[in-house]
Design an enzyme around this catalytic site. Sequence first.
Site, mmCIF file in Angstrom:
data_model
loop_
_atom_site.group_PDB
_atom_site.id
_atom_site.type_symbol
_atom_site.label_atom_id
_atom_site.label_comp_id
_atom_site.label_asym_id
_atom_site.label_seq_id
_atom_site.Cartn_x
_atom_site.Cartn_y
_atom_site.Cartn_z
ATOM 1 N N GLN A 256 17.485 -1.677 -0.311
ATOM 2 C CA GLN A 256 16.843 -0.656 -1.150
ATOM 3 C C GLN A 256 17.493 0.704 -0.904
ATOM 4 O OE1 GLN A 256 12.746 -0.059 -0.072
ATOM 5 N NE2 GLN A 256 12.287 1.090 -1.934
ATOM 6 N N SER B 195 17.478 -0.406 5.144
ATOM 7 C CA SER B 195 17.233 -1.618 5.934
ATOM 8 C C SER B 195 18.087 -2.764 5.406
ATOM 9 C CB SER B 195 15.766 -2.041 5.842
ATOM 10 O OG SER B 195 14.933 -1.014 6.297
ATOM 11 N N GLU C 99 1.956 -4.965 -5.614
ATOM 12 C CA GLU C 99 0.833 -5.420 -4.781
ATOM 13 C C GLU C 99 1.323 -5.997 -3.463
ATOM 14 O OE1 GLU C 99 -2.804 -6.888 -3.979
ATOM 15 O OE2 GLU C 99 -2.665 -7.561 -6.053
ATOM 16 N N SER D 28 4.931 7.935 4.564
ATOM 17 C CA SER D 28 4.373 8.360 5.853
ATOM 18 C C SER D 28 2.854 8.553 5.737
ATOM 19 C CB SER D 28 5.022 9.674 6.293
ATOM 20 O OG SER D 28 4.542 10.729 5.485
#
Length: 383
Positions: free
Chosen positions: A115, A151, A235, A360
């Site tokens: 991503q 990541s 979701e 955050s």
Amino acid sequence: MDFGYAAEDEAFRLEVRAWLDEYAKDAQDRRGWERVLGKAGWIGLGWAEDGYGNRRASLTQQVVWAEEYARSGAPARSGHIGEKLLAPTLIAHGSEEQKARFLPAVAAGDELWCQGYSEPGAGSDLAGVRTKAELGADGNYWITGQKIWTSLAHEADWCFVLARTDPESSRHHGLTFLLVPMDQPGRVEVRPIRQMTGTSDFNEVFFDGARARAEHVVGGEGGGWRVAMSLLGFERGVSTLAQQVGFAQELGRVVRAAVETGAVGDPVVRERLVRQWAELRVMGWNALRTLGRSGDAGAPSVAKLLWGGWHQRLGELAVLVRGAAGGVGPQEWSAAAPYELDEAQQLFLFSRADTIYGGSDQVQRTIIAERVLGLPREPKGVV
Ligand SMILES: Cc1cc2nc3c(=O)[nH]c(=O)nc-3n(C[C@H](O)[C@H](O)[C@H](O)COP(=O)(O)OP(=O)(O)OC[C@H]3O[C@@H](n4cnc5c(N)ncnc54)[C@H](O)[C@@H]3O)c2cc1C
């Protein structure tokens, strides 16, 4: 946790458990494991569309799969960004050609994704993205800029990148969502970031004239913000329940360590352990309450706030109950392996990130304040 499983769901559970018992123990190579999962049809359960190599599964069966997976001790998935984020986004916003090109490869475990959102100057404030993409005369987009904290970029075949295609634009206007192949030597460079755990799970990614094909834009040029936000909103209910199976196992190990070291004799430690147990039950009920419900603006933020802080406090307890031994590594120090950590130390250090990624804690509180409680919008700084 009683989810009210029907007989066919329990039969499905037995099928899943038998399969995982047979295959999970050999799952050392994470990439190979994705293909094993894909071949057996376990990737893409419950995608809103089937026919791309994935299986049909009810919501309850997805919960069963996720619970059994967590219980089996099989490795953390390296295909989850493709399966849980990119695939639902393509199903919602992609063209038929894009779905046909990318979904079967995700379902087969053949192509892994990362991503490309965050940048050094754009994290919580994602609309500050500065990576540029320019449509060339040859019909391709040419991308220049830097992403960070990406990541699994070191394992990924593809990256979905949020980039600015209108140089005159600002904030969330003029952004485009592009599917970019990672194998572009000299044009895409992945530099691992070493973390305090000693491992490198995320990376800096530099694009220096990297190419993306025009037909690999999702949601049209300039439509990137809508696609990017929709991806973040998918979701997480089912994976939250599975995550809690893993949390319960971790808590069980911390309690056993507290008993072994005698830390459990300290009433403050005992109170904290019981609090963790009670809060885990509350998280479970909250996840069940909100499962399958859409349109509840605050639910994902509440869930993230609950589990991020909970897991971080568990990490602190894991080290605390071991007393002074909690600060000593499992191996003698050696130059070859200077940074060995045991499980409790890894939990403690990794969980520091839990209140940062995925939005955050401060950002989640702002979302709840503005969208759920209707409080006045946060004042924006003047620049
Ligand atoms: C383990 C991990 C994995 C990640 N993986 C990815 C990935 O695969 N792809 C990707 O694109 N990104 C990834 N990220 C990046 C992650 O999305 C960002 O770290 C996160 O969005 C925060 O952005 P930032 O680090 O730039 O911090 P900043 O946005 O600079 O925030 C710094 C601090 O300021 C606070 N703050 C910021 N804005 C506000 C505000 N308006 N009000 C109150 N407080 C505020 C924050 O809460 C934080 O405490 C990952 C991060 C981690 C830790």
